[in-house]
Design an enzyme around this catalytic site. Structure first.
Site, PDB file in Angstrom:
ATOM      1  N   HIS A   1       0.819  -1.206   0.000  1.00 53.68           N
ATOM      2  CA  HIS A   1       0.000   0.000   0.000  1.00 53.68           C
ATOM      3  C   HIS A   1       0.855   1.259   0.000  1.00 53.68           C
ATOM      4  O   HIS A   1       0.413   2.300   0.459  1.00 53.68           O
ATOM      5  CB  HIS A   1      -0.927  -0.014   1.221  1.00 53.68           C
TER       6      HIS A   1
ATOM      7  N   GLY B   1      -1.775  -1.055  -6.607  1.00 51.62           N
ATOM      8  CA  GLY B   1      -2.811  -2.073  -6.365  1.00 51.62           C
ATOM      9  C   GLY B   1      -4.060  -1.439  -5.794  1.00 51.62           C
ATOM     10  O   GLY B   1      -5.163  -1.910  -6.031  1.00 51.62           O
TER      11      GLY B   1
ATOM     12  N   GLU C   1     -14.728  -7.578  -0.480  1.00 57.99           N
ATOM     13  CA  GLU C   1     -15.356  -6.242  -0.352  1.00 57.99           C
ATOM     14  C   GLU C   1     -15.632  -5.626  -1.711  1.00 57.99           C
ATOM     15  O   GLU C   1     -15.298  -4.474  -1.959  1.00 57.99           O
ATOM     16  CB  GLU C   1     -14.426  -5.344   0.478  1.00 57.99           C
TER      17      GLU C   1
ATOM     18  N   GLU D   1     -19.155  -0.813   2.307  1.00 60.69           N
ATOM     19  CA  GLU D   1     -18.256  -0.148   3.238  1.00 60.69           C
ATOM     20  C   GLU D   1     -18.504   1.359   3.273  1.00 60.69           C
ATOM     21  O   GLU D   1     -18.749   1.986   2.241  1.00 60.69           O
ATOM     22  CB  GLU D   1     -16.811  -0.439   2.802  1.00 60.69           C
TER      23      GLU D   1
ATOM     24  N   CYS E   1     -16.356   3.635   3.615  1.00 63.85           N
ATOM     25  CA  CYS E   1     -15.357   4.287   2.768  1.00 63.85           C
ATOM     26  C   CYS E   1     -15.759   4.270   1.295  1.00 63.85           C
ATOM     27  O   CYS E   1     -15.437   5.201   0.551  1.00 63.85           O
ATOM     28  CB  CYS E   1     -13.992   3.616   2.916  1.00 63.85           C
TER      29      CYS E   1
ATOM     30  N   CYS F   1      -9.820   2.166   8.631  1.00 65.80           N
ATOM     31  CA  CYS F   1      -9.927   3.176   7.576  1.00 65.80           C
ATOM     32  C   CYS F   1     -11.184   4.011   7.720  1.00 65.80           C
ATOM     33  O   CYS F   1     -11.180   5.195   7.412  1.00 65.80           O
ATOM     34  CB  CYS F   1      -9.860   2.524   6.194  1.00 65.80           C
ATOM     35  N   CYS F   2     -12.297   3.391   8.147  1.00 70.48           N
ATOM     36  CA  CYS F   2     -13.563   4.114   8.059  1.00 70.48           C
ATOM     37  C   CYS F   2     -13.719   5.280   9.034  1.00 70.48           C
ATOM     38  O   CYS F   2     -14.106   6.372   8.602  1.00 70.48           O
ATOM     39  CB  CYS F   2     -14.730   3.132   8.194  1.00 70.48           C
TER      40      CYS F   2
END
Lengths: 650, 650
Positions: free
Chosen positions: B137, B188, B317, B333, B335, B413-414
């Site tokens: 990432h 990615g 997801e 999600e 996000c 993350c959210c």
């Protein structure tokens, strides 16, 4: 409860003459076993590699090479051998017998000097035997070896494979136990328990029964064996999905006698429960038996699909919670229904209660048979009750669901398991106790009971509901107990030419017919089992507002090829009775009325409230034969058109 | 289509005075950001460890230790910083600013001499930079660093973090490209594309825009980069679930300009599409923009939930296929809805078409807001449209669904994404082009437009549907374009005290009001948006035979706490209009009539066809505030009672 050693008619004493089942036995003998033989020998180019025979060859030093396949690839060979055995017990087949003899020799060659036998471990010298009971399948493979050995020995009288099995079983008895230097563990995948009981039965060696009991007694008591394994230095998971291990997965969360609900991986679960019943029966262990019965009630009352399948979660192929029975994303593995069938047969025999057979029959006539195509050439592993083919996408949560049967699987437990189950059908038909013969499954056959009594059954069940039973040369048998299925209406018993009132002899789902003083008797059973609408308990959210169709033991489903799509637009009008019709190919179809709802909007979401309810006649086919025509949508549960009391029938 | 650089009112020029949204901004400022500050500093004992600040400390040599957390743990810090920036742009908060300044220094300390910055890679010396773009990432983290840097610089004028970002961006420009010795790959997880465009905008350095375009141009063209990575010697998967990699997962299955459907991981997808629009806008690339528009149509027309959420598969997801919208096992999600909101805003601005705002608003008012509890203290990651709490079991296919909001996530993350989104609300309210100001979101505010025009909006939308707009000191602005939501009925425009016929000025969902020659204007918009029943396209099997309730932009749901359980037994009587009611806490509830079906049988399956349809009044609450009371069942879609033409209204 009285507990006796199990008794049934052995396969060499029963001849299946049934039109429906003979076709399946032929498929097993002439199609499935030869096909599977090719598959395990990697002779089918379009199927994923199996390598199972090859692994044995390498382990036996016949060839050089590396292991390939799942941890438990050996069991494909063992299940094939077991299936072959059941065929050979009933029918001559020199081709199968020759191959089987060769396989037996190969297995014997691969066995280690101390009796150990698992080609995965043998061919992975860095892997320490028994070091990962959580994920390893050594004891599971041993169980299938033993089952195959017992079956082959009983079918042919040949000792070689039984010797292999007893040598390995002896090593296991030596290795596992509470003694110093012994391993106090138990298998991650139950199977060996029921196998060891079979071995004890056939050899008369009580040590194997005690070993089975040891595994059951240890399971889930004290510190969880698998969590302890995880803590050991150097332990690493074979399967990433086993990180954060849940002991429920392997039914090791509680001592088995304290378990009340069906938990975890469904196949592991039912194999364990079978072993519990087997050990309980032979050790007069009421607590153990009661636990199995309580779990059974939980399955049948709250966690089983209408089709006799189990395992609501695609992830980890497991039970979830009461009334959680999603229709499209379930696992419902063929192998799990095979285990449920086996468990039902055991409990029926022990409790002399036919209600267990009703469930076993459900599993057999629906999910087990749905697992194999009508031509015997392709197989389902997962058995959904609802399919929209395009949603069964790889790399999604639906990847486990296949809308069409597959040729052969990389992990190929189901096809050989289905084959051995069909091949052993003759073992389920009757059970025996003292002077009573119980007729459990309505399958045309002729059989010789141990006392010399000859029995013949003629029926076209479940297409027709007439069963004729002729007994002759009756000797010690005093009672014929014929199952009265829970769905049978107007059940009648005609003895000779006279109908007899049998109500007083009805006990736990069997009608008991006294045979005192007669040598020959002819009985005709008739009942009605028209197609009916079935509803699920209102706590089953997935089936709320829906109905299914059942006819006798067979669950029906609607297929796109007959009814168009989407099937989610179908509303069943339950005020019209469903009607059966015998198709040219002998399959009984069911015709029912309803409506197809069509919306007017092409938008994804709309406030347009106009739609058309088009009156339509629909067709349902037995679930076991779905997916044998043009692939498409399939649904067991369909929406019911509700009429309010002041508007319609209710 | 005309393509211009994006223009909106910057956060320091807009003051949100809205009752509904000010509360959320307060929550972000006083609750979420301080809470998240503690979380990323591991000061919340009951939350899973974050370690994100700690990772930076170790990378900055302030501390000894090892990396802990997800590959992209750095982004929790960046998103927090971005959220803080948006607050600081609007409000003074010396506590947040001090913490942010310290974080900026820490980030700068952790940066490598050559500009590289990713604490996971820095603290794993054996991990080769950029060696695993499929799963790594680094570029994703870089994107969030850049977004935070741009936001913090714009809010405070402080250069330090912008310098960190440009140094890293320069290294990325140097590293990735078609030149010799450059890496010809692409991320990615898209995100850096849209971030580089922001950096280009704020620095005026076109190299960053060209780099974003490079990543888009390379993606999915020629040999798939990730499949090529897999083939390299020594490559091993970080995530076991990435074996058998599907390029659709990362939208790299086709060149981006040839993609027509939304595929793969939903967050990756929408971030990519945002980057496509951004680059298209600035490079006048019609093909690229058209591709984004085609994909948008696919999402909105076939793959989006009524609640503005996306990602039908819990596994990976991801998007699945058209009309596959299961309600209980979806990912949806938070996000991903944030990305959809961002995409809608971009397309609305570019096409000057308010229909994109309708969708963005759906995502914002339903899924984004549902992601955070009303008290700002707990969060949903996954946003199902139907919940039966006991089925959301760990170690099953439902493990990703949580029936109650969670304090903080291991992969977090959210929560910070929701915080930064709410904090940046002011950026979405208006868009500007030439002499037109577009009012997109109906939020009370006062703002100063770039030409000096002052604008004030007063509304209690969506609880009430009156919007008052006062403009004064009008200078260059010639047109006020006010959004006309697709659901607005009886939309009226009152200019001063006179209603004006605006139909002729209605263009792509905006009513265009000419402001020629006036300095001051007062406009009052009124419309009706009563609660309505919504139906899904009949190809959506999951919603077949069901209705949902929507009121303006807000989707409603039934909760067990108001309506009992099971909600699967509820039938809505759509012949009765749903009625709204304002609760004491200001929430508008919707009351509707229907029936509760109760079966009589306690068996799991039964042929008993008697059941009761009990007439009942039900209550629905806005989806965004579900799960804020006693936990229990929830459902957006409820069964519709069907009346046949001869029996009822239809």
């Amino acid at each position: 409860m009285s507990m006796q050693n199990r008794q049934t008619v052995s396969l060499d004493k029963i001849h299946i003459t049934d039109e429906f089942w003979s076709r399946y036995l032929d498929l097993v003998q002439y199609e499935m076993l030869p096909y599977q033989w090719k598959a395990i020998n990697d002779e089918i180019p379009e199927a994923p590699p199996s390598h199972s025979i090859e692994n044995f060859r390498i382990a036996a030093h016949e060839k050089e090479g590396a292991y390939y396949g799942a941890l438990f690839q050996d069991t494909d060979v063992y299940k094939w051998l077991e299936g072959v055995s059941y065929i050979l017990a009933q029918r001559c087949d020199s081709f199968l017998e020759q191959q089987a003899d060769k396989v037996v020799e190969l297995i014997a060659q691969a066995q280690c000097d101390d009796g150990y036998l698992d080609t995965y471990v043998i061919l992975h010298p860095e892997y320490e035997r028994w070091s990962n009971l959580m994920e390893g399948h050594e004891l599971y493979c041993a169980g299938h070896l033993i089952e195959a050995a017992v079956a082959y020995y009983c079918a042919t009288g040949k000792h070689m494979i039984l010797t292999v099995a007893t040598r390995f079983a002896d090593l296991i008895c030596q290795t596992f136990g509470d003694g110093d230097g012994q391993i106090h563990g138990y298998p991650g995948h139950p199977e060996i328990e029921l196998a060891l009981v079979k071995l004890a039965d056939v050899t008369g060696n009580g040590a194997y029964l005690r070993q089975a009991k040891y595994f059951l007694d240890r399971r889930g008591s004290g510190k969880n064996w698998f969590l302890a394994e995880e803590e050991r230095p150097g332990f690493h998971h074979q399967f990433p999905e086993f990180a954060d291990y849940d002991p429920r997965y392997s039914q090791s969360h509680l001592p088995v006698r304290e378990q009340k609900t069906a938990e975890g991986h469904a196949v592991r679960a039912v194999y364990l429960y079978c072993g519990m019943v087997d050990v309980a029966e032979r050790t007069q262990d009421e607590t153990l038996l009661r636990a199995a019965g309580t779990i059974w009630d939980n399955i049948v009352g709250r966690r089983m699909y209408l089709t006799g399948s189990i395992g609501s979660s695609g992830v980890l192929e497991r039970f979830t919670c009461d009334y959680d029975l999603p229709n499209e994303r379930n696992y419902s593995e063929s192998c799990a229904s095979i285990g449920l069938l086996q468990l039902g047969i055991r409990l029926a025999r022990l409790y002399k209660d036919a209600s267990y057979i009703d469930v076993a029959e459900l599993a057999l006539y629906n999910t087990v048979l749905a697992g194999v195509a009508l031509d015997g050439k392709s197989f389902f592993y997962v058995n959904p009750l609802e399919v929209v083919p395009e949603t069964c996408m790889s790399h999604t949560s639906m990847a486990h669901v296949k809308p069409v049967r597959q040729k052969w699987f990389g992990v190929a437990c189901c096809p050989p398991n289905i084959a051995r189950t069909i091949a052993s059908l003759g073992l389920f038909v009757y059970s025996l106790e003292d002077a009573t013969v119980f007729l459990n499954f309505f399958v045309s056959n002729t059989a010789d009971l141990p006392d010399g009594t000859h029995i013949e059954v003629k029926t076209d069940y479940p297409r027709e509901n007439t069963i004729e039973v002729m007994m002759s040369e009756i000797k010690e048998i005093r009672t014929l107990a014929i199952r009265v299925p829970h769905f049978a209406r107007n059940y009648r018993v005609i003895l000779g030419s006279q109908e007899i009132p049998y109500a007083k002899t009805l006990h736990r789902g069997y009608c008991h017919i006294a045979l005192d003083g007669v040598q020959t008797v002819s009985i005709r059973i008739t009942f009605e089992a028209p197609p009916v609408f079935v509803r699920a308990n209102s706590r089953v959210a997935a089936d709320a507002g829906k109905v299914a169709i059942k006819r006798g033991p067979q669950v029906y489903c609607a297929e796109e090829t007959d009814n168009g799509k989407p099937l989610s637009a179908v509303y069943v009008d339950t005020s019209h009775r469903p009607e059966e019709q015998r198709a040219e190919n002998g399959v009984v179809t069911v015709h029912f009325s309803g409506y197809r709802r069509t919306g007017n909007s092409t938008a994804l979401y709309s406030t347009d409230d106009s739609f058309i309810m088009e009156k339509t006649e629909f067709v349902a086919v037995p679930y076991y034969c779905w997916g044998n025509r043009t692939p498409g949508e399939m649904a067991v549960w369909l929406k019911e058109l509700i009429r309010l009391p002041d508007e319609g029938k209710k």
